[in-house]
Scaffold this motif. Structure first.
Motif, PDB file in Angstrom:
ATOM      1  N   GLN A 145       5.976   1.451   5.397  1.00 51.84           N
ATOM      2  CA  GLN A 145       4.849   0.516   5.365  1.00 51.84           C
ATOM      3  C   GLN A 145       3.740   0.928   6.340  1.00 51.84           C
ATOM      4  N   LEU A 146       4.123   1.587   7.445  1.00 48.50           N
ATOM      5  CA  LEU A 146       3.120   2.032   8.415  1.00 48.50           C
ATOM      6  C   LEU A 146       2.139   3.014   7.788  1.00 48.50           C
ATOM      7  N   TYR A 147       2.649   3.889   6.943  1.00 46.66           N
ATOM      8  CA  TYR A 147       1.812   4.951   6.397  1.00 46.66           C
ATOM      9  C   TYR A 147       1.457   4.735   4.927  1.00 46.66           C
ATOM     10  N   ALA A 148       1.784   3.573   4.395  1.00 42.69           N
ATOM     11  CA  ALA A 148       1.451   3.290   2.995  1.00 42.69           C
ATOM     12  C   ALA A 148      -0.014   2.876   2.893  1.00 42.69           C
ATOM     13  N   PRO A 149      -0.712   3.347   1.851  1.00 45.45           N
ATOM     14  CA  PRO A 149      -2.122   2.955   1.703  1.00 45.45           C
ATOM     15  C   PRO A 149      -2.274   1.463   1.404  1.00 45.45           C
ATOM     16  N   VAL A 150      -1.318   0.896   0.659  1.00 45.72           N
ATOM     17  CA  VAL A 150      -1.334  -0.536   0.353  1.00 45.72           C
ATOM     18  C   VAL A 150      -0.021  -1.123   0.875  1.00 45.72           C
ATOM     19  N   LYS A 151      -0.124  -2.164   1.698  1.00 50.78           N
ATOM     20  CA  LYS A 151       1.066  -2.782   2.297  1.00 50.78           C
ATOM     21  C   LYS A 151       1.759  -3.679   1.286  1.00 50.78           C
ATOM     22  N   ASP A 152       3.106  -3.548   1.226  1.00 54.77           N
ATOM     23  CA  ASP A 152       3.921  -4.374   0.342  1.00 54.77           C
ATOM     24  C   ASP A 152       4.386  -5.589   1.135  1.00 54.77           C
ATOM     25  N   ASN A 153       3.745  -6.714   0.951  1.00 49.70           N
ATOM     26  CA  ASN A 153       4.067  -7.912   1.723  1.00 49.70           C
ATOM     27  C   ASN A 153       5.466  -8.446   1.452  1.00 49.70           C
TER      28      ASN A 153
END
Length: 180
Positions: free
Chosen positions: A134-142
Motif C-alpha cells: 500500500q505504501l508504494y501503490a499508486p491507488v490506495k486500497d482502503n
C-alpha cells in the motif's frame, strides 16, 4: 538477720503481701525486629513504585503511538505513510538512529519481524506485506486499511523493545514529533 516471729494467735499468712501482677506489656516502643520488618516493607513498596514509574515511562511512547494510530482514518489520502511514520518514530525512540533511520522496504519489514515474539510473526508478516504494497501503490486500497492498522498495533503492543544507549537523546525528538 533477724526474722520476726508472728505474734501468738495471729495467722502467719495474714502478714503476706498481695501478689502484684506484672505491668502490662506495651506495644510501643517497638522491638528492633518490628523496625526491621517495617523498613523492609517500606523498601519493597518504594522499589515497586520506582519499578512501576519506570515501566510506565518506558511504555509511554508505545501508548502514544497506539493513540496516533486511532487518529488515522482510511479516508486519509496517505494513510499507509502515516502508519509507517508512527511505527518508524516509535522505533527511533527505542532503538538507535543509526539502526533504524536507514531502513525501508524489506529491511524495515525484517527489522520489525525480528523484534516481535515468534507466535505473532505470521500475523505481523502478512500485515506488513500489505502495508508495504500500500505504501508504494499508486491507488490506495482502503479495504486493506484495517489489516495494516492491526499489524501496526500488534507490533506496538507485542514488540520486544529495549532501551537503547542513545534513547535519552531521542526522547525530546520523539515527544516533539508526537505532539506535532
Amino acid at each position: 538477720m533477724q526474722v520476726t516471729q508472728p505474734m501468738p494467735g495471729q495467722d502467719p499468712l495474714a502478714q503476706l503481701k498481695d501478689i502484684h501482677p506484672p505491668t502490662e506489656i506495651n506495644w510501643w516502643p517497638l522491638d528492633w525486629g518490628w523496625w526491621l520488618l517495617i523498613l523492609s516493607l517500606v523498601g519493597v513498596l518504594i522499589g515497586f513504585f520506582i519499578y512501576w514509574k519506570r515501566k510506565r515511562a518506558f511504555n509511554r511512547p508505545r501508548k502514544e503511538a497506539r493513540h496516533l494510530l486511532t487518529l488515522i482514518k482510511d479516508t486519509d489520502e496517505n494513510w499507509p505513510m502515516q502508519i509507517n511514520e508512527v511505527l518508524k518514530r516509535t522505533a527511533l525512540y527505542y532503538f538507535s538512529r543509526e539502526e533504524v533511520a536507514k531502513l525501508y522496504g524489506n529491511g524495515w519489514r525484517q527489522f520489525m519481524l525480528h523484534h516481535i515474539a515468534d507466535k505473532h510473526n505470521k500475523k505481523l508478516a502478512a500485515g506488513l506485506d500489505t502495508l508495504q504494497t500500500q505504501l508504494y501503490a499508486p491507488v490506495k486500497d482502503n479495504a486493506q486499511f484495517e489489516t495494516c492498522i492491526a499489524a501496526a498495533d500488534l507490533w506496538l503492543r507485542h514488540g520486544s523493545f529495549s532501551p537503547s544507549s542513545t534513547a535519552p537523546s531521542h526522547v525530546s525528538h520523539a515527544k516533539e514529533t508526537t505532539h506535532a
